[in-house]
Design a protein around this motif. Structure first.
Motif, PDB file in Angstrom:
ATOM      1  N   ASN A  57     -43.677  32.905  20.105  1.00 53.98           N
ATOM      2  CA  ASN A  57     -44.464  33.125  18.904  1.00 53.98           C
ATOM      3  C   ASN A  57     -45.900  33.483  19.301  1.00 53.98           C
ATOM      4  OD1 ASN A  57     -46.178  30.714  19.080  1.00 53.98           O
ATOM      5  ND2 ASN A  57     -44.351  29.555  18.516  1.00 53.98           N
ATOM      6  N   THR A  58     -46.646  33.999  18.365  1.00 46.69           N
ATOM      7  CA  THR A  58     -47.978  34.522  18.703  1.00 46.69           C
ATOM      8  C   THR A  58     -48.968  33.427  19.076  1.00 46.69           C
ATOM      9  OG1 THR A  58     -48.542  34.542  16.338  1.00 46.69           O
ATOM     10  CG2 THR A  58     -47.717  36.595  17.292  1.00 46.69           C
ATOM     11  N   ASP A  59     -48.875  32.255  18.440  1.00 45.63           N
ATOM     12  CA  ASP A  59     -49.845  31.204  18.732  1.00 45.63           C
ATOM     13  C   ASP A  59     -49.773  30.726  20.168  1.00 45.63           C
ATOM     14  OD1 ASP A  59     -51.136  31.152  16.345  1.00 45.63           O
ATOM     15  OD2 ASP A  59     -50.596  29.094  15.808  1.00 45.63           O
ATOM     16  N   THR A  60     -48.623  30.868  20.801  1.00 44.75           N
ATOM     17  CA  THR A  60     -48.439  30.334  22.157  1.00 44.75           C
ATOM     18  C   THR A  60     -49.408  30.994  23.132  1.00 44.75           C
ATOM     19  OG1 THR A  60     -46.110  30.020  21.629  1.00 44.75           O
ATOM     20  CG2 THR A  60     -46.747  29.823  23.925  1.00 44.75           C
ATOM     21  N   TRP A  61     -49.430  32.326  23.170  1.00 49.51           N
ATOM     22  CA  TRP A  61     -50.353  32.975  24.112  1.00 49.51           C
ATOM     23  C   TRP A  61     -51.789  32.901  23.628  1.00 49.51           C
ATOM     24  CZ3 TRP A  61     -53.829  36.760  23.144  1.00 49.51           C
ATOM     25  CH2 TRP A  61     -53.657  37.537  21.984  1.00 49.51           C
ATOM     26  N   ARG A  62     -52.001  32.881  22.318  1.00 47.80           N
ATOM     27  CA  ARG A  62     -53.372  32.932  21.779  1.00 47.80           C
ATOM     28  C   ARG A  62     -54.188  31.695  22.126  1.00 47.80           C
ATOM     29  NH1 ARG A  62     -52.104  35.186  15.651  1.00 47.80           N
ATOM     30  NH2 ARG A  62     -51.181  37.186  16.283  1.00 47.80           N
ATOM     31  N   ASN A  63     -53.526  30.602  22.444  1.00 47.26           N
ATOM     32  CA  ASN A  63     -54.247  29.402  22.865  1.00 47.26           C
ATOM     33  C   ASN A  63     -54.593  29.417  24.344  1.00 47.26           C
ATOM     34  OD1 ASN A  63     -54.535  27.202  20.662  1.00 47.26           O
ATOM     35  ND2 ASN A  63     -52.511  28.090  20.295  1.00 47.26           N
ATOM     36  N   GLY A  64     -54.213  30.484  25.051  1.00 45.02           N
ATOM     37  CA  GLY A  64     -54.492  30.574  26.480  1.00 45.02           C
ATOM     38  C   GLY A  64     -55.966  30.795  26.770  1.00 45.02           C
ATOM     39  N   MET A  65     -56.398  30.354  27.938  1.00 50.04           N
ATOM     40  CA  MET A  65     -57.760  30.588  28.407  1.00 50.04           C
ATOM     41  C   MET A  65     -57.868  32.018  28.934  1.00 50.04           C
ATOM     42  SD  MET A  65     -59.381  27.722  27.892  1.00 50.04           S
ATOM     43  CE  MET A  65     -59.187  25.940  27.751  1.00 50.04           C
ATOM     44  N   ILE A  66     -59.065  32.610  28.801  1.00 48.31           N
ATOM     45  CA  ILE A  66     -59.215  34.028  29.124  1.00 48.31           C
ATOM     46  C   ILE A  66     -60.343  34.279  30.131  1.00 48.31           C
ATOM     47  CG2 ILE A  66     -58.206  34.926  27.002  1.00 48.31           C
ATOM     48  CD1 ILE A  66     -61.943  34.827  27.162  1.00 48.31           C
ATOM     49  N   SER A  67     -60.156  35.355  30.902  1.00 46.80           N
ATOM     50  CA  SER A  67     -61.197  35.843  31.803  1.00 46.80           C
ATOM     51  C   SER A  67     -61.162  37.366  31.752  1.00 46.80           C
ATOM     52  CB  SER A  67     -60.964  35.356  33.238  1.00 46.80           C
ATOM     53  OG  SER A  67     -61.988  35.810  34.114  1.00 46.80           O
ATOM     54  N   GLY A  68     -62.272  38.006  32.101  1.00 46.25           N
ATOM     55  CA  GLY A  68     -62.296  39.463  32.095  1.00 46.25           C
ATOM     56  C   GLY A  68     -63.602  39.997  32.660  1.00 46.25           C
ATOM     57  N   ASN A  69     -63.594  41.288  33.002  1.00 55.12           N
ATOM     58  CA  ASN A  69     -64.817  41.934  33.486  1.00 55.12           C
ATOM     59  C   ASN A  69     -65.113  43.226  32.719  1.00 55.12           C
ATOM     60  OD1 ASN A  69     -63.020  43.840  34.461  1.00 55.12           O
ATOM     61  ND2 ASN A  69     -63.723  43.752  36.588  1.00 55.12           N
ATOM     62  N   GLY A  70     -64.504  43.370  31.546  1.00 54.94           N
ATOM     63  CA  GLY A  70     -64.698  44.563  30.744  1.00 54.94           C
ATOM     64  C   GLY A  70     -63.631  45.608  30.959  1.00 54.94           C
ATOM     65  N   LEU A  71     -62.946  45.553  32.091  1.00 55.82           N
ATOM     66  CA  LEU A  71     -61.854  46.476  32.384  1.00 55.82           C
ATOM     67  C   LEU A  71     -60.567  45.707  32.663  1.00 55.82           C
ATOM     68  CD1 LEU A  71     -60.895  49.382  32.896  1.00 55.82           C
ATOM     69  CD2 LEU A  71     -61.546  49.084  35.301  1.00 55.82           C
ATOM     70  N   GLN A  72     -60.592  44.837  33.656  1.00 57.23           N
ATOM     71  CA  GLN A  72     -59.455  43.982  33.993  1.00 57.23           C
ATOM     72  C   GLN A  72     -59.635  42.620  33.325  1.00 57.23           C
ATOM     73  OE1 GLN A  72     -56.933  44.987  36.308  1.00 57.23           O
ATOM     74  NE2 GLN A  72     -57.897  47.004  36.451  1.00 57.23           N
ATOM     75  N   GLY A  73     -58.514  41.935  33.096  1.00 54.64           N
ATOM     76  CA  GLY A  73     -58.610  40.606  32.507  1.00 54.64           C
ATOM     77  C   GLY A  73     -57.320  39.836  32.668  1.00 54.64           C
ATOM     78  N   VAL A  74     -57.341  38.594  32.161  1.00 52.44           N
ATOM     79  CA  VAL A  74     -56.156  37.740  32.277  1.00 52.44           C
ATOM     80  C   VAL A  74     -56.192  36.678  31.181  1.00 52.44           C
ATOM     81  CG1 VAL A  74     -57.181  36.041  33.855  1.00 52.44           C
ATOM     82  CG2 VAL A  74     -54.713  36.482  33.933  1.00 52.44           C
ATOM     83  N   ILE A  75     -55.004  36.262  30.746  1.00 52.07           N
ATOM     84  CA  ILE A  75     -54.825  35.118  29.861  1.00 52.07           C
ATOM     85  C   ILE A  75     -53.937  34.129  30.603  1.00 52.07           C
ATOM     86  CG2 ILE A  75     -54.049  34.303  27.597  1.00 52.07           C
ATOM     87  CD1 ILE A  75     -53.987  37.328  26.771  1.00 52.07           C
ATOM     88  N   THR A  76     -54.345  32.867  30.662  1.00 52.23           N
ATOM     89  CA  THR A  76     -53.545  31.857  31.364  1.00 52.23           C
ATOM     90  C   THR A  76     -53.087  30.786  30.379  1.00 52.23           C
ATOM     91  OG1 THR A  76     -55.407  30.402  31.907  1.00 52.23           O
ATOM     92  CG2 THR A  76     -54.947  32.202  33.416  1.00 52.23           C
ATOM     93  N   SER A  77     -51.804  30.405  30.477  1.00 54.74           N
ATOM     94  CA  SER A  77     -51.306  29.350  29.589  1.00 54.74           C
ATOM     95  C   SER A  77     -51.695  27.966  30.080  1.00 54.74           C
ATOM     96  CB  SER A  77     -49.780  29.445  29.465  1.00 54.74           C
ATOM     97  OG  SER A  77     -49.145  29.034  30.666  1.00 54.74           O
ATOM     98  N   GLY A  78     -51.768  27.812  31.391  1.00 52.92           N
ATOM     99  CA  GLY A  78     -52.130  26.517  31.961  1.00 52.92           C
ATOM    100  C   GLY A  78     -50.993  25.515  32.005  1.00 52.92           C
ATOM    101  N   ALA A  79     -49.763  25.949  31.759  1.00 52.96           N
ATOM    102  CA  ALA A  79     -48.629  25.028  31.872  1.00 52.96           C
ATOM    103  C   ALA A  79     -48.479  24.603  33.330  1.00 52.96           C
ATOM    104  CB  ALA A  79     -47.348  25.712  31.377  1.00 52.96           C
ATOM    105  N   PRO A  80     -48.397  23.313  33.613  1.00 52.61           N
ATOM    106  CA  PRO A  80     -48.459  22.849  35.012  1.00 52.61           C
ATOM    107  C   PRO A  80     -47.370  23.420  35.912  1.00 52.61           C
ATOM    108  CG  PRO A  80     -48.713  21.011  33.497  1.00 52.61           C
ATOM    109  CD  PRO A  80     -48.324  22.185  32.675  1.00 52.61           C
ATOM    110  N   TYR A  81     -46.132  23.475  35.410  1.00 55.30           N
ATOM    111  CA  TYR A  81     -45.022  23.821  36.286  1.00 55.30           C
ATOM    112  C   TYR A  81     -44.355  25.148  35.922  1.00 55.30           C
ATOM    113  CZ  TYR A  81     -45.909  18.908  36.951  1.00 55.30           C
ATOM    114  OH  TYR A  81     -46.543  17.710  37.175  1.00 55.30           O
ATOM    115  N   SER A  82     -44.901  25.813  34.908  1.00 53.56           N
ATOM    116  CA  SER A  82     -44.389  27.133  34.537  1.00 53.56           C
ATOM    117  C   SER A  82     -45.512  27.918  33.886  1.00 53.56           C
ATOM    118  CB  SER A  82     -43.185  26.995  33.585  1.00 53.56           C
ATOM    119  OG  SER A  82     -42.600  28.266  33.341  1.00 53.56           O
ATOM    120  N   ASP A  83     -46.510  28.208  34.684  1.00 47.87           N
ATOM    121  CA  ASP A  83     -47.715  28.870  34.175  1.00 47.87           C
ATOM    122  C   ASP A  83     -47.447  30.363  33.987  1.00 47.87           C
ATOM    123  OD1 ASP A  83     -50.274  29.187  33.309  1.00 47.87           O
ATOM    124  OD2 ASP A  83     -51.244  28.525  35.160  1.00 47.87           O
ATOM    125  N   SER A  84     -48.210  30.966  33.089  1.00 49.16           N
ATOM    126  CA  SER A  84     -48.132  32.404  32.849  1.00 49.16           C
ATOM    127  C   SER A  84     -49.509  33.018  33.003  1.00 49.16           C
ATOM    128  CB  SER A  84     -47.618  32.690  31.433  1.00 49.16           C
ATOM    129  OG  SER A  84     -46.345  32.145  31.232  1.00 49.16           O
TER     130      SER A  84
END
Length: 889
Positions: A57-84
C-alpha cells in the motif's frame, strides 16, 4: 479523519511489532549518543516493512526516511531484517501513449475571445493529455535472519543527509546508514557488524515491480525489465526498457539502478532466488548476492537512463547493456576514490559530501523555547493532533525537516509535487511540476533560506524548459519572439499538452512571469550571480530565447558562453526572458478588446488605439483553477492574477534594463504598464478575482490566485485600500477540499498582509489533522487522504521566513505576522531582499524585547521596523559590518 488515521496507524504499528519485543524506554539516551546535534535530526521508533511478495500500500513506503542530492536519492524503510532501499533519479518519468507536442490552436483564439466578450460558454471535445509520470528506480532488498529486537529506531541526520537504522538484539547493536553524495552523485550505504562482533550475513536482491504500490495503474504494465548480477558478485543491477509507445521519445529508452557491492572481511557470491512472477520480467533468472561473515558491507548505488537502448525486442535478447556498463564504471571510480590498500572509507566519502551539504544546511538555524528534541516524530506529531495551538517542538522540527527536504531537491532542478521521491507507480498528479501553485509555493523560500544550490537548480530547471515555452506561445496564440509557461511539466517536456476548455491551460498567461519572479528575487537577495552551464540544458536550443532581440544568438555567442562556463543571471538570463515574456503580454492586449472606466469589457473591430479612461482587456484570461459563479468556463477576462503578473513582469524588466543601462529607453513598457486594467472590488469590498463586471465571484475554491498582488508581489505594502480588499478576499474564500496548498498559499498571503491570525490558523489546520508521515514528510491533503506531497514540507519554510522577517526595497520589518504560539525564539541566517543577512533575530514576548543583528553586503541605508512596535529606525550600513538593533514594546 486525521485523528482516526493516526490512531489506526498506532494500532497497526503495535501489531506489527508483536514478537519483536521492542522496548523504547531509554530512547533519548539511545538517540543523543548518535548525533552531535539532536535538534538537526529526527527519528522514529517504528518502521513499515515493505512486502517482498505482494503489492504494497502507499503508506508503507511514504513513511520511509529520505535522502537526496537533487539528482540521485533514496527512500529507506528501516526494517531491521528486511530493509528496502528504493533508489531515485529526479529525471525518471514513465511515458504514456499521448502525443508530446503543443497542438496549434492559434486559429481558435479569436473565436474564444469573442465568446468571452459575449459571455458565451466555451466547449470542445479535446482530451486532457497529461504529461509523463514520475517513477521510482530499483528497490534493493537487504534480507537477514530475524531475531527478537529489544531496542530500535530509524533516523535522519539533517546535517549530513544520512538516513539509518539502529537496533539491538541478542547479537548486539547493529547499524545501517546511507546518504546521497553531493560530490559523487551516488547513494552510499554502510552496514556494520554488531557491537558484540557478530558478522554480517545477508542477501541482496531487487524487488519485483509488481510489489510497488499502484501496480497496473499506469504504463509500467507495458515495460520489460531484468535483474542482473555479475559473476564476481561485485554488482547487482536492475534495468527496465520503457514501453515502446509510437509517440514517445523514450520508446527506445531504458532506466537502471546499479549497486556496487563491497564485502569487507567476508565473502559474496551470486545466488539464484525464487522465480519472478511478473509478465514484464524477461530475465533468465532472478539473481541475488549472498554475503557471508563480513565485517562491513558498502553499497554504491547509481540510477540513470538511456534514450538509445534499442528496441524492446532487442532488450529482451540482450545480456549486456551500455547503461549498466556506464553506471558500473562510475561506481568503481567512486570505490577507488575512497579506497586505500583496497579498504573503502565511508568516513572519507561522507566527509567530502558534508563539506558541501552541511555548510549549506547550517547557514540557517531556527529555535523555539521548548526544544523537546528527545521525542520521536510520531509522538511529536500525535501531541499536535486536535490542538488549536502550534506545538513549538513540532514547529521547530518541521522547519529543519523542510529545509532538509528542500536542500535534497536542489542543485539540478527544483522539487516536484512529491519532492524527488516516490515508491509507487502513477503517483498522484504524476508527481509532476505544477507551476500554477505547487512549484511556486515550494519555492517561496528559494532565496531567503540562503541556499545557493536552490536558485542554481531552479534556474537550470527553467532553462531546460525554455524551447518548449517558445513553442507554446506560438502554438496557442500565434505569438512570436515570446514565451508561455505551461501549468505542468514532467521535467523533460514543457509543452502545453492539456488543451481542453474545462482546464484551459493554453490560456495560462501569468505562468512565465510568476516562474521568473523567484530569479528576480535572487538578484535582490544575492546581487549579481552566475548560473553554471551544465549538461542539464542544451545551450544550442536556447539561441533564440536568450537573445534580447528577434535575432538569435550566434554560434560564436554560444561558444563564448561555454568558454566562460556560466550565464550571468541579470543580463544573460533574466533580461532576455523578461523581454520574451513581456512580448507575450504585449501581443495579447490589443485596442479592439478594451475595458471601459466602469469595468465593462468591450469589442470594437478595427479599433487601433485606446481612448482616455479606457484600458486594455486581457483575454482569454485564466485564474487557476476557478471559474466565475455565473459563467461555466474558466477562460474569462481580466483575471486579477494576470493584471498583477503582467505588472510584475514589466516592473522587473524596466528595473533590470535601467540597472544595466541607466539611460535605457523603457517608454514602450511604461506605456503598456499604464494601460493595464485596474483591479475591481465586489460588494463586500474584496478584491475581485476577475476585474470585469460581467463575471461574479466564486469563493468556494482552494486557489487564491487573485491575491498575487499581495504575494508574491508587494503592492499591498504601500496601498492600504488594496490591503484591506485582500484581507476581505481571504475572509470570503473557503476551500472546497483539504488540499494543503490552499492553506500554504493562505499563510504566505497572510504573512505578506501582516496578519498573524491568518498565518497561525493556517498552520494549526495543517498541523493538527494528520498531514505528517513518520518521516516528517507530508501528504497533499491535511487529513492525509491524498498523495505524497512536499507542498507543506517545503512551503512551510517560506511561511516561517515571511512571518518573521519582511524585506523589500529599503525596508526590513521584524515579526510582521508571527504566530502567537511562538512566544520566544531565534532565527539566524535568513537573507533579505536588500542584500542583508540576518545574523540573529531573537524575540521574547514575555519580556517585550526584540534584538536583531544584521550584516549588509553593501553600503546602504535601510529603514528597520518591528511589527509589534511603533519604533522605526533608519540605519546606515557599511558593507560586511554587523549592526545590532533592539526594539521594546
Amino acid at each position: 479523519m486525521g485523528v482516526v488515521r493516526m490512531i489506526l496507524s498506532l494500532i497497526l504499528t503495535t501489531f506489527q511489532f508483536i514478537g519483536s519485543f521492542i522496548v523504547p524506554g531509554d530512547s533519548f539516551d539511545y538517540i543523543s549518543n548518535s548525533f552531535t546535534n539532536t535538534n538537526k535530526a529526527c527519528y522514529s521508533e517504528r518502521y513499515y516493512k515493505l512486502s517482498q511478495t505482494k503489492e504494497n500500500n502507499t503508506d508503507t513506503w511514504r513513511n520511509g526516511m529520505i535522502s537526496g542530492n537533487g539528482l540521485q536519492g533514496v527512500i529507506t524503510s528501516g526494517a531491521p531484517y528486511s530493509d528496502s532501499l528504493i533508489y531515485q533519479n529526479i529525471h525518471f518519468i514513465m511515458p504514456n501513449e499521448k502525443v508530446r507536442y503543443c497542438p496549434d490552436t492559434s486559429d481558435e483564439l479569436e473565436t474564444v475571445k469573442q465568446s468571452i466578450a459575449e459571455s458565451k460558454d466555451i466547449v470542445d471535445n479535446a482530451s486532457y493529455d497529461d504529461v509523463y509520470s514520475f517513477h521510482p528506480g530499483g528497490a534493493l532488498r537487504l534480507t537477514g535472519k530475524w531475531q527478537p529486537t529489544v531496542k530500535y529506531y530509524r533516523y535522519t541526520n539533517y546535517e549530513t543527509a544520512e538516513v539509518g537504522v539502529k537496533y539491538t538484539n541478542f547479537s548486539g547493536t547493529w547499524e545501517r546508514v546511507s546518504f546521497t553524495s553531493q560530490t559523487d552523485n551516488a547513494t552510499i550505504t554502510k552496514i556494520s557488524k554488531s557491537t558484540k562482533g557478530k558478522k554480517i550475513n545477508l542477501t541482496l536482491s531487487f524487488d519485483d515491480i509488481s510489489t510497488f504500490a499502484n501496480f497496473e495503474n499506469g504504463s509500467e504494465i507495458d515495460l520489460k525489465y531484468k535483474k542482473l548480477v555479475s559473476e564476481s558478485a561485485d554488482t547487482i543491477s536492475f534495468i527496465a526498457h520503457y514501453p515502446e509507445y509510437k509517440e514517445s521519445e523514450l520508446k527506445n529508452g531504458a532506466y537502471a539502478t546499479v549497486v556496487y557491492v563491497i564485502a569487507q572481511g567476508g565473502t559474496k557470491e551470486k545466488v539464484a532466488l525464487e522465480d519472478v512472477p511478473d509478465t514484464q520480467y524477461c530475465g533468465k533468472e532472478n539473481p541475488g548476492i549472498k554475503i557471508t561473515d563480513a565485517d562491513n558491507v558498502y553499497l554504491i548505488a547509481i540510477s540513470d537512463r538511456d534514450y538509445e537502448a534499442g528496441t524492446i525486442k532487442e532488450f529482451e535478447e540482450k545480456t549486456e547493456f551500455r547503461l549498466i556498463e556506464k553506471l558500473t564504471k562510475k561506481a568503481i571510480e567512486i570505490k577507488n576514490k575512497y579506497s586505500e590498500d583496497d579498504i573503502f572509507s565511508y568516513e572519507n566519502a561522507i566527509k567530502e559530501h558534508s563539506k558541501i551539504f552541511a555548510s549549506e544546511y547550517n547557514k540557517v538555524t531556527f529555535s523555539l523555547a521548548e526544544n523537546d528534541s528527545g521525542v520521536s516524530n510520531e509522538k511529536l506529531i500525535f501531541k499536535q493532533m486536535g490542538k488549536n495551538k502550534i506545538n513549538n517542538d513540532l514547529a521547530e522540527r518541521a522547519y529543519y525537516s523542510g529545509r532538509y527536504a528542500y536542500l535534497c531537491c536542489s542543485g539540478y532542478s527544483t522539487s516536484r509535487l512529491g519532492g524527488m521521491w516516490t515508491g509507487e507507480w502513477a503517483p498522484g498528479w504524476g508527481s509532476k511540476y505544477t507551476m500554477d501553485a505547487n512549484v511556486n509555493l515550494q519555492t517561496s523560500s528559494l532565496n531567503t533560506s540562503n541556499m545557493t544550490s536552490s536558485y542554481i537548480g531552479y534556474a537550470t530547471f527553467l532553462l531546460r524548459q525554455m524551447p518548449d515555452w517558445e513553442e507554446n506561445a506560438k502554438a496557442t496564440h500565434g505569438f512570436t519572439d515570446a514565451i508561455q509557461a505551461p501549468v505542468n511539466t514532467d521535467g523533460d517536456k514543457a509543452v502545453i499538452t492539456e488543451t481542453c476548455y474545462p482546464y484551459p491551460f493554453r490560456y495560462w498567461n501569468a505562468g512565465a512571469s510568476w516562474m521568473l519572479n523567484p530569479l528576480y528575487e535572487t538578484l535582490l537577495c544575492y546581487g549579481d550571480v552566475n548560473i553554471p552551464v551544465t549538461n542539464e540544458f542544451d545551450l544550442n536550443k536556447l539561441k533564440s530565447v536568450l537573445s534580447v532581440t528577434e535575432e538569435d544568438l550566434t554560434d560564436e555567442d554560444i561558444k563564448a558562453i561555454r568558454e566562460k562556463g556560466a550565464l550571468d543571471l541579470r543580463s544573460e538570463i533574466l533580461l532576455p526572458l523578461l523581454i520574451k515574456s513581456a512580448n507575450y503580454w504585449d501581443q495579447i492586449m490589443t485596442p479592439e478588446y478594451y475595458t471601459d472606466k466602469n469595468g465593462e469589457v468591450h469589442f470594437e473591430k478595427g479599433k487601433t488605439e485606446l481612448l482616455e479612461n479606457e484600458t486594455y482587456a486581457i483575454l482569454p484570461s485564466y485564474s487557476p483553477e476557478n471559474n466565475p459563479e455565473n459563467y461555466p468556463s474558466p477562460s474569462v477576462a481580466n483575471a486579477a492574477i494576470d493584471i498583477s503578473a503582467c505588472k510584475s513582469n514589466l516592473l522587473m524588466l524596466i528595473e533590470i534594463q535601467k540597472s544595466i543601462d541607466e539611460n535605457a529607453d523603457t517608454s514602450y513598457w511604461d506605456e503598456l504598464l499604464s494601460k493595464l486594467p485596474p483591479y475591481l472590488y465586489d460588494e463586500t469590498g474584496a478584491l475581485k478575482e476577475w476585474a470585469a463586471n460581467e463575471f461574479a465571484e466564486n469563493n468556494l475554491h482552494r486557489h487564491l490566485s487573485h491575491l498575487y498582488c499581495a504575494w508574491p508581489m508587494f503592492e499591498t505594502q504601500d496601498d492600504d485600500a488594496l490591503k484591506k480588499a485582500c484581507d476581505q478576499a481571504i475572509l470570503n474564500r473557503a476551500s472546497e477540499n483539504q488540499a494543503s496548498h490552499a492553506l500554504v498559499h493562505r499563510a504566505l498571503i497572510g504573512a505578506r498582509l501582516k496578519d498573524s491570525v491568518a498565518v497561525e490558523d493556517s498552520l494549526v489546520n495543517l498541523m493538527n489533522h494528520g498531514i505528517y508521515y513518520d518521516s516528517m514528510m507530508t501528504n497533499h491533503d491535511y487529513d492525509r487522504n491524498s498523495c505524497y506531497c512536499t507542498d507543506f514540507t517545503i512551503g512551510y519554510l517560506g511561511i516561517i521566513n515571511e512571518s518573521l522577517i519582511y524585506s523589500y526595497s529599503d525596508k526590513i520589518e521584524f515579526l510582521p505576522a508571527t504566530p502567537k504560539s511562538f512566544e520566544n525564539g531565534e532565527i539566524c541566517g535568513i537573507r533579505t531582499r536588500n542584500r542583508c543577512v540576518i545574523d540573529s533575530l531573537r524575540w521574547d514576548f514575555k519580556n517585550s524585547v526584540i534584538i536583531a543583528t544584521i550584516t549588509s553586503e553593501i553600503n546602504q541605508t535601510l529603514t528597520i521596523s518591528c511589527g509589534i512596535s511603533d519604533d522605526v529606525k533608519e540605519i546606515t550600513f557599511e558593507a560586511d559590518t554587523p549592526r545590532t538593533v533592539e526594539f521594546t514594546f
